[in-house]
Design a protein around this motif. Structure first.
Motif, PDB file in Angstrom:
ATOM      1  N   ASN A 121     -30.055 -62.604  16.570  1.00 34.42           N
ATOM      2  CA  ASN A 121     -28.816 -62.863  17.310  1.00 34.42           C
ATOM      3  C   ASN A 121     -28.818 -62.292  18.727  1.00 34.42           C
ATOM      4  N   HIS A 122     -29.834 -61.516  19.062  1.00 31.90           N
ATOM      5  CA  HIS A 122     -29.909 -60.914  20.401  1.00 31.90           C
ATOM      6  C   HIS A 122     -31.182 -61.343  21.124  1.00 31.90           C
TER       7      HIS A 122
ATOM      8  N   ARG B 257     -34.871 -49.662  22.446  1.00 34.11           N
ATOM      9  CA  ARG B 257     -33.542 -50.287  22.496  1.00 34.11           C
ATOM     10  C   ARG B 257     -33.011 -50.552  21.100  1.00 34.11           C
ATOM     11  N   LEU B 258     -33.860 -51.082  20.234  1.00 32.52           N
ATOM     12  CA  LEU B 258     -33.437 -51.346  18.859  1.00 32.52           C
ATOM     13  C   LEU B 258     -33.025 -50.058  18.166  1.00 32.52           C
ATOM     14  N   ASN B 259     -33.806 -49.030  18.346  1.00 35.99           N
ATOM     15  CA  ASN B 259     -33.516 -47.750  17.700  1.00 35.99           C
ATOM     16  C   ASN B 259     -32.169 -47.202  18.170  1.00 35.99           C
ATOM     17  N   LYS B 260     -31.923 -47.297  19.475  1.00 30.16           N
ATOM     18  CA  LYS B 260     -30.668 -46.793  20.042  1.00 30.16           C
ATOM     19  C   LYS B 260     -29.465 -47.541  19.479  1.00 30.16           C
ATOM     20  N   VAL B 261     -29.594 -48.843  19.335  1.00 31.38           N
ATOM     21  CA  VAL B 261     -28.480 -49.674  18.879  1.00 31.38           C
ATOM     22  C   VAL B 261     -28.302 -49.615  17.358  1.00 31.38           C
ATOM     23  N   LEU B 262     -29.386 -49.580  16.609  1.00 29.60           N
ATOM     24  CA  LEU B 262     -29.306 -49.776  15.163  1.00 29.60           C
ATOM     25  C   LEU B 262     -29.384 -48.514  14.302  1.00 29.60           C
TER      26      LEU B 262
END
Length: 73
Positions: A42-43, A51-56
């Motif tokens: 979806n992104h 970035r993934l780690n920060k968001v998820l």
């Protein structure tokens, strides 16, 4: 050169309680993997690990009750 190795294992869990706990953990892990996959899809396939780690990371820990070692992306 890329090498692919397939390993098939059978776990012999000591008792029903351990087997149930393992099954529950694997189910949470599967759901978390699907969550990450859906987020990436979806992104626009933003695959940058930091970035993934920060968001998820926080969501994975809270939504799926995983320990910190289980949430490494």
């Amino acid at each position: 050169m890329e090498i692919q190795i397939t390993i098939k294992v059978k776990l012999n869990l000591a008792n029903a309680e351990i087997a149930s706990s393992f099954t529950n953990t694997m189910e949470q892990y599967r759901l978390a993997c699907n969550y990450v996959s859906e987020y990436i899809f979806n992104h626009d396939f933003d695959m940058k690990q930091s970035r993934l780690n920060k968001v998820l990371y926080t969501n994975l820990r809270s939504l799926f009750m995983l320990k910190s070692a289980d949430c490494k992306i």
